[in-house]
Write an enzyme that holds these catalytic residues in place. Structure first.
Site: not given
Ligand code: GLN
Length: 199
Positions: A81, A179, A181
């Site tokens: 992410c 995710h 994790e």
């Molecule tokens: N929107 C977040 C960002 O721009 C990422 C979100 C996440 O890691 N769950 O970093």
């Protein structure tokens, strides 16, 4: 590399979940907040969290350049992410001046699924796995564009975002929009650990 030490970038994000996932696989794991800690790593995880905070903290704690150097030198790295955003060479919808570490020849779009869609879950096929993974997306990016050396590992199967790329690999770098994790499915961490052991 027989028994690698894998660090988890720990200035921001869901650090504990990654440490637990790697611990459960019996891998030597520790948190990385300082350049000395980064030097001990054979490989690194960049967790989910907030990429705009991550790059600023990495600068403040003088970890940014050492990270760029290690990634360029071939350290296996897995970003989830926000970690995917950090590994991307190019970014769309970043904040003004937002920097990434780079390494992956991809363009990511931040918060790509729409701001209203804060989070959602779904089962998606993952390259080489017999059964789908249950993917949790939280304000997730997607891969907008990718270079010729980047392999696609997963795409969104259905819905308005069908076909969007949400997991990639380029050599010893890999990233997921979601995710792995979160939850008890260890297959994606195992995939990364195998990649580390092969490099
Ligand atoms: N929107 C977040 C960002 O721009 C990422 C979100 C996440 O890691 N769950 O970093």
């Amino acid at each position: 590399m027989a028994s690698p030490s894998i660090g988890v970038f720990a200035l921001q994000g869901d650090v504990r979940e990654h440490v637990r996932a790697l611990d459960d696989l019996g891998v030597a794991t520790f948190t990385v907040r300082r350049p000395e800690e980064l030097r001990r790593c054979d490989a690194l995880v960049l967790p989910g969290g907030e990429s705009t905070t991550m790059y600023k903290l990495a600068r403040t704690f003088e970890l940014f350049e050492p990270l760029v150097e290690r990634i360029r030198a071939g350290m296996p790295t897995f970003g989830t992410c926000a970690g995917m955003i950090m590994l991307a060479d190019r970014i769309e919808d970043g904040i003004v001046g937002q920097e990434t570490l780079g390494g992956l020849d991809i363009t990511v779009r931040r918060n790509a699924f729409g701001r209203q869609v804060d989070s959602f879950e779904g089962d998606i096929a993952f390259d080489g796995f017999a059964d789908p993974v249950h993917a949790v997306f939280i304000r997730a990016p997607w891969v907008e564009d990718l270079g010729p050396d980047v392999d696609v590992l997963a795409t969104v199967p259905t819905g308005p975002a069908a076909g969007r790329i949400v997991a990639v690999r380029q050599g010893s770098l890999m990233a997921t929009s979601f995710h792995p994790e979160v939850g008890n499915d260890d297959r994606i961490h195992r995939y990364f650990v195998d990649l580390v052991k092969q490099s």
